[in-house]
Design a protein around this motif. Structure first.
Motif, short mmCIF file in Angstrom:
data_model
loop_
_atom_site.label_atom_id
_atom_site.label_comp_id
_atom_site.label_asym_id
_atom_site.label_seq_id
_atom_site.Cartn_x
_atom_site.Cartn_y
_atom_site.Cartn_z
N GLY A 148 0.80 -1.21 0.00
CA GLY A 148 0.00 0.00 0.00
C GLY A 148 0.83 1.26 0.00
N VAL A 149 0.26 2.32 0.56
CA VAL A 149 0.92 3.62 0.60
C VAL A 149 0.63 4.28 1.95
N LEU A 150 1.68 4.84 2.56
CA LEU A 150 1.57 5.62 3.78
C LEU A 150 1.70 7.09 3.37
N VAL A 151 0.73 7.91 3.77
CA VAL A 151 0.74 9.34 3.42
C VAL A 151 0.80 10.14 4.71
N ARG A 152 1.76 11.08 4.79
CA ARG A 152 1.91 11.96 5.96
C ARG A 152 1.99 13.39 5.46
N TRP A 153 1.48 14.31 6.25
CA TRP A 153 1.54 15.72 5.87
C TRP A 153 1.69 16.60 7.09
N THR A 154 2.00 17.86 6.84
CA THR A 154 2.21 18.81 7.91
C THR A 154 0.93 19.57 8.22
N LEU A 155 0.89 20.15 9.41
CA LEU A 155 -0.20 21.06 9.75
C LEU A 155 0.04 22.38 9.04
N PRO A 156 -1.02 23.01 8.52
CA PRO A 156 -0.83 24.31 7.89
C PRO A 156 -0.44 25.36 8.93
N ASP A 157 0.73 25.93 8.78
CA ASP A 157 1.22 26.98 9.68
C ASP A 157 1.25 26.50 11.14
N ASN A 158 1.50 25.19 11.34
CA ASN A 158 1.56 24.59 12.68
C ASN A 158 0.29 24.82 13.49
N ARG A 159 -0.85 24.79 12.81
CA ARG A 159 -2.14 24.99 13.47
C ARG A 159 -3.13 23.95 12.97
N LEU A 160 -4.10 23.62 13.84
CA LEU A 160 -5.18 22.75 13.41
C LEU A 160 -6.07 23.53 12.47
N PRO A 161 -6.44 22.96 11.32
CA PRO A 161 -7.34 23.67 10.41
C PRO A 161 -8.76 23.68 10.98
N ALA A 162 -9.60 24.49 10.36
CA ALA A 162 -11.01 24.57 10.77
C ALA A 162 -11.76 23.43 10.08
N GLY A 163 -11.79 22.28 10.70
CA GLY A 163 -12.48 21.13 10.12
C GLY A 163 -11.50 20.07 9.66
N PRO A 164 -12.03 18.98 9.11
CA PRO A 164 -11.18 17.85 8.74
C PRO A 164 -10.30 18.15 7.53
N PHE A 165 -9.24 17.37 7.37
CA PHE A 165 -8.46 17.40 6.15
C PHE A 165 -9.24 16.64 5.09
N THR A 166 -9.10 17.02 3.83
CA THR A 166 -9.68 16.28 2.72
C THR A 166 -8.53 15.63 1.96
N VAL A 167 -8.59 14.32 1.81
CA VAL A 167 -7.59 13.58 1.06
C VAL A 167 -8.20 13.21 -0.29
N GLU A 168 -7.51 13.59 -1.36
CA GLU A 168 -7.89 13.17 -2.70
C GLU A 168 -6.91 12.09 -3.14
N ARG A 169 -7.44 10.97 -3.55
CA ARG A 169 -6.59 9.86 -4.01
C ARG A 169 -6.95 9.56 -5.46
N THR A 170 -5.94 9.63 -6.32
CA THR A 170 -6.15 9.34 -7.74
C THR A 170 -5.57 7.97 -8.04
N ALA A 171 -6.43 7.09 -8.53
CA ALA A 171 -6.04 5.71 -8.85
C ALA A 171 -5.31 5.69 -10.20
N PRO A 172 -4.66 4.58 -10.51
CA PRO A 172 -3.95 4.47 -11.79
C PRO A 172 -4.85 4.72 -13.01
N ASP A 173 -6.15 4.42 -12.89
CA ASP A 173 -7.06 4.63 -14.03
C ASP A 173 -7.63 6.05 -14.09
N GLY A 174 -7.19 6.93 -13.15
CA GLY A 174 -7.64 8.32 -13.14
C GLY A 174 -8.83 8.58 -12.24
N THR A 175 -9.43 7.54 -11.67
CA THR A 175 -10.56 7.71 -10.76
C THR A 175 -10.09 8.45 -9.51
N VAL A 176 -10.84 9.48 -9.10
CA VAL A 176 -10.48 10.27 -7.93
C VAL A 176 -11.49 10.01 -6.81
N ASP A 177 -10.97 9.62 -5.65
CA ASP A 177 -11.79 9.45 -4.45
C ASP A 177 -11.43 10.58 -3.50
#
Length: 186
Positions: free
Chosen positions: A25-54
């Motif tokens: 699989g794949v492990l994805v990690r990211w930073t907090l924007p400006d070292n702060r919690l954003p207002a609401g959840p993060f949105t993860v977009e995942r593009t599959a090999p066939d171009g399908t975006v979840d």
């Protein structure tokens, strides 16, 4: 099966996000924007090999009851971390402002060395059971100051990956400003 090529990109090249291939699989990690919690959840977009975006959401912070039930942190630590990284009233004193920013930076950095904290802060996603040899692209968005901003994007090819070489000549120094690590490149 043939091993997928292993690529490592510096975090700054990936824009605050990195995707690392695992054997399945794949492990994805990211930073907090400006070292702060954003207002609401993060949105993860995942593009599959066939171009399908979840698109799916990763809560930030993890709800208190979940963090405690899973043993990620105790209640006092949860309240302290979320309190420091969450919205704070403005301060006029430059020393207090600098101390606050230093605390935010240290806690945000802590999420990279403590995987449980990454889960607490919502800065980690793991995709499993993906086809070996397939390439997946990830993009993470957050709401900051009322607008959606991109944290970063990266891609990884699932496969039988080799671990990085053990660093040679590892040295460490500590002083009042922090800890510095050094090593020889392979």
């Amino acid at each position: 099966p043939e091993k997928a090529p292993r690529t490592v990109r510096p975090l700054q090249d990936a824009g605050g996000l990195f995707a690392v291939a695992t054997e399945t699989g794949v492990l994805v990690r990211w930073t907090l924007p400006d070292n702060r919690l954003p207002a609401g959840p993060f949105t993860v977009e995942r593009t599959a090999p066939d171009g399908t975006v979840d698109r799916f959401e990763v809560p930030t912070p993890l709800p208190r009851e979940v963090a405690l039930a899973e043993g990620i942190v105790d209640g006092e630590t949860y309240d302290e971390v979320v309190g420091i990284l969450g919205p704070l009233p403005p301060v006029d004193d430059p020393e207090e402002r600098d101390a606050r920013e230093m605390n935010r930076a240290m806690l945000a950095l802590g999420s990279f060395v403590r995987p449980g904290w990454a889960r607490l802060l919502g800065t980690i996603h793991v995709d499993e059971d993906l086809p070996v040899g397939s390439t997946w692209r990830y993009r993470v968005l957050a709401t900051v100051d009322g607008r959606e901003v991109e944290i970063g994007s990266d891609e990884a090819t699932v496969g039988d990956v080799e671990p990085p070489p053990i660093p040679a000549g590892l040295v460490g120094e500590a002083d009042e400003s922090g800890i510095r690590l050094g090593w020889e490149l392979p």
